[in-house]
Structure formats: C-alpha cells, structure tokens
Design an enzyme around this catalytic site. Structure first.
Site, PDB file in Angstrom:
ATOM      1  N   LYS A 153      22.439  23.373 -14.426  1.00  0.00           N
ATOM      2  CA  LYS A 153      22.925  25.070 -14.301  1.00  0.00           C
ATOM      3  C   LYS A 153      22.910  25.391 -15.900  1.00  0.00           C
ATOM      4  O   LYS A 153      23.711  24.900 -16.647  1.00  0.00           O
ATOM      5  CB  LYS A 153      24.173  25.418 -13.779  1.00  0.00           C
ATOM      6  N   GLY A 195      35.468  33.532 -13.210  1.00  0.00           N
ATOM      7  CA  GLY A 195      36.776  33.482 -12.695  1.00  0.00           C
ATOM      8  C   GLY A 195      37.644  34.819 -12.686  1.00  0.00           C
ATOM      9  O   GLY A 195      38.816  34.817 -12.570  1.00  0.00           O
ATOM     10  N   ALA A 211      29.778  33.320  -9.867  1.00  0.00           N
ATOM     11  CA  ALA A 211      30.589  33.834 -10.936  1.00  0.00           C
ATOM     12  C   ALA A 211      31.286  34.940 -10.318  1.00  0.00           C
ATOM     13  O   ALA A 211      30.531  36.167  -9.942  1.00  0.00           O
ATOM     14  CB  ALA A 211      29.948  33.987 -12.159  1.00  0.00           C
ATOM     15  N   GLY A 212      32.621  35.162 -10.520  1.00  0.00           N
ATOM     16  CA  GLY A 212      33.318  36.517 -10.313  1.00  0.00           C
ATOM     17  C   GLY A 212      33.869  36.435  -8.790  1.00  0.00           C
ATOM     18  O   GLY A 212      34.236  37.615  -8.387  1.00  0.00           O
ATOM     19  N   ASN A 241      33.864  28.797  -7.483  1.00  0.00           N
ATOM     20  CA  ASN A 241      34.878  27.939  -7.934  1.00  0.00           C
ATOM     21  C   ASN A 241      36.232  28.250  -7.928  1.00  0.00           C
ATOM     22  O   ASN A 241      37.034  28.121  -7.040  1.00  0.00           O
ATOM     23  CB  ASN A 241      34.399  27.374  -9.458  1.00  0.00           C
ATOM     24  N   THR A 242      36.518  29.550  -8.963  1.00  0.00           N
ATOM     25  CA  THR A 242      38.141  29.644  -8.875  1.00  0.00           C
ATOM     26  C   THR A 242      38.464  30.311  -7.398  1.00  0.00           C
ATOM     27  O   THR A 242      39.557  29.962  -7.313  1.00  0.00           O
ATOM     28  CB  THR A 242      38.337  30.642 -10.173  1.00  0.00           C
TER      29      THR A 242
END
Lengths: 67, 255
Positions: free
Chosen positions: B96, B157, B183-184, B205-206
C-alpha cells in the site's frame, strides 16, 4: 566494534562478525525481521556470509500494527 | 469475489492492525471481520526487547495476505525503500503506497504517490496506492498499471465517513481496477454506503480498533460490507421527489 544500529551507537562484542551472529547476539534470529547494512537490504540466505564492520550503519526493522 | 493482481479474495473488507487494545482482542476482531488482507507498517525493531509480543507472530500468517504500507514516507524514494524492506521479509509482494504530504490532515501527496507507484510497478510489486478522492489522479495511477485504487473517504482515523460521495462515484465509474475505499471510515453505515456506491472493497482500521467493543464492531463491518455489496448488485431504486404509494389505490373498503 561499534556499529550504529537503528540510529544508536552500540558496542558489540569482538566475536560478532556477521549479520547472523548479530541477530543471534540480540536473540532476534528467530523473529520476522529485515536487515539493512549501509542502506543495502540483506536477504536471509546471506545473513551468514554478510560481514559487518566497525562503523556500519545497520537497520533492523519488522512489521508492526498499522493501517 | 475481489481480484487484486493475481490474487482472489472472498472478503471485501481489508483490515488494518494498528491501535488495538491488546493482541487477544485483535486476534478475535480479525477473525470476526472475515478479512483476508491485513495491513501492517514497517518500523525499527526494539532489539533490546526481543520478547515483546508481535501480532504477526501470533496469527497463522498463511491464512492472510499481508499488505505492508509505506506509512512514514514523505517522498517516493522513502516509500520505495520501505516497500523493498517489506518485500525482503519474503512474506509479501503487495504494497500500500502511502506517502503523506501534510502532517495535520495526513492527506496523501499526489505527486510523490504517483512517482512511488511507478517505481514500485517497475520493480514488480502489486501496488495499491492510497490516494485522495480525485478522479484524474485515479486515472493517472491506473494508466501506470497499479492493481487497485484506494481513495480516502476522509482524513485517516477521523471517523468522518465519506466526505465526497460524488467524487467516489466518479472514481468508481471510470475504474478499470478495483476501488477500495480507505481511511476515515467511522461506522458500519459508512461502509455500507461505500459498497452501495459500487466500491470493490473497504479498508479500515481505527473504526474497529478504537471502538468500545472492537470484536463486535469487526463483525458489524463485515456485515455492512456484505449488505452494501448486495444492495449495489441488487440495484437501488432512484430517488424521487414525491411519494408513490406502496399499497394499491384500487379496491379500498370504505364505510
């Protein structure tokens, strides 16, 4: 012998001559790790035959959690 | 099925491995998510603490495809170095590309991302660039031959979800490679929306790792990916301004 390992100046015992011995010294020879000596990546098969010398810049990296 | 380069996956959810409260919860969450692709970062090892637990050593890595990121890189050259280090592990050939161009927003540097993608493709990597939600940039990355496009929904995040669904649609509609929204992402609704828009996958992830119950959230995300994808395949009805009755207007019984 003194090498810069992961940015830190470290004194190594005299018997350490190769990358394989270096990893064994720090007890990380069985870890998933990647080694770079003076900006050259050293493949696992070459650990035993890759000599390290005084003043070498060595990077030992691994995988950590990330997104 | 999700096809990235030579690899085929059943799951359309890609999971990051950062910020989990502990390794046991992380293992359970990964399991619950059904993810087959896990992202990792490359960092210096603490050589003075060899017994420190490492997540990668606690899972059966043959069950997963590892997707190392180049996080920490600010230039194409730094990204290429990190990718080479990752590949030298012998555990992966996907990467990535993540080249950050702004510390506060963590938004990707489009020029360095493009350069890194080109260099890594030349070296034979399977390249998945993390990019902004810009259709022109997505096209340029595709022209280089990257194996998937990973536009960010909102800052990493931030949990803000998809800030610009229209841009995402533009990217998806013209895509010739899988589009993985990255993301986000905040919650399952964001994931479902991403998939309903026609994304091929979602990387998060987050949203899982920092949820109150990461294991439960991992399962919720798995279901959201599946629901969104089914909805996309089923074909959503167009939006209309006025009502149309669901019940027939004929045969009403009136007293």
């Amino acid at each position: 012998m003194r090498c810069i390992i992961n940015g830190e100046m470290i004194d190594l015992p005299a018997h350490i001559r190769t990358v394989a011995q270096l990893l064994q010294h720090f007890r990380i020879h069985e870890k998933i790790a990647i080694v770079e000596v003076n900006a050259n990546i050293i493949m696992k098969e070459k650990y035993e035959h890759t000599a390290i010398a005084d003043g070498d810049r060595i990077e030992i990296v691994h995988f950590v959690g990330g997104g | 099925m999700l096809q990235i380069g030579p690899y085929t996956f059943q799951s359309r959810l890609l999971l990051g491995t950062g910020k989990f409260p502990n390794i046991d919860i992380q293992k359970e969450a990964v399991e619950a998510s059904g993810a087959e692709i896990l992202t990792f970062a490359v960092r210096r090892m603490n050589i003075f603490a060899p017994d420190q637990p490492n997540f990668l050593e606690k899972i059966n890595i043959t069950k997963y495809k590892l997707l190392p990121n180049t996080a920490g890189a600010k230039t194409a050259e730094e990204a290429v170095r990190i990718a080479r280090l990752a590949k030298a592990s012998g555990l992966c050939d996907m990467v990535k590309v993540e080249v950050i161009g702004c510390d506060q927003t963590l938004l990707p540097d489009p020029i360095e991302t493009l350069k890194a993608t080109e260099m890594l493709l030349e070296e034979g990597f399977i390249v998945l660039p993390y990019t902004s939600d810009d259709v022109v940039l997505a096209k340029r990355l595709q022209q280089l031959g990257c194996h998937a496009i990973m536009p960010g929904a909102s800052p990493i995040g931030s949990g803000q979800g998809i800030m610009n669904p229209l841009n995402m649609q533009f990217i998806i509609e013209q895509a010739t490679v899988p589009v993985i929204i990255d993301a986000g992402i905040g919650g399952p609704a964001d994931v479902a929306l991403a998939m309903e828009l026609g994304a091929d996958g979602v990387l998060l992830n987050t949203a899982v790792a920092s949820a109150k119950d990461p294991v439960k959230m991992a399962k919720a995300m798995k279901l959201a990916v599946e629901a969104g994808r089914l909805g996309y395949e089923a074909g959503r009805i167009p939006k209309k301004k006025y009502a149309t009755a669901s019940s027939p207007s004929e045969g009403m019984s009136i007293v």
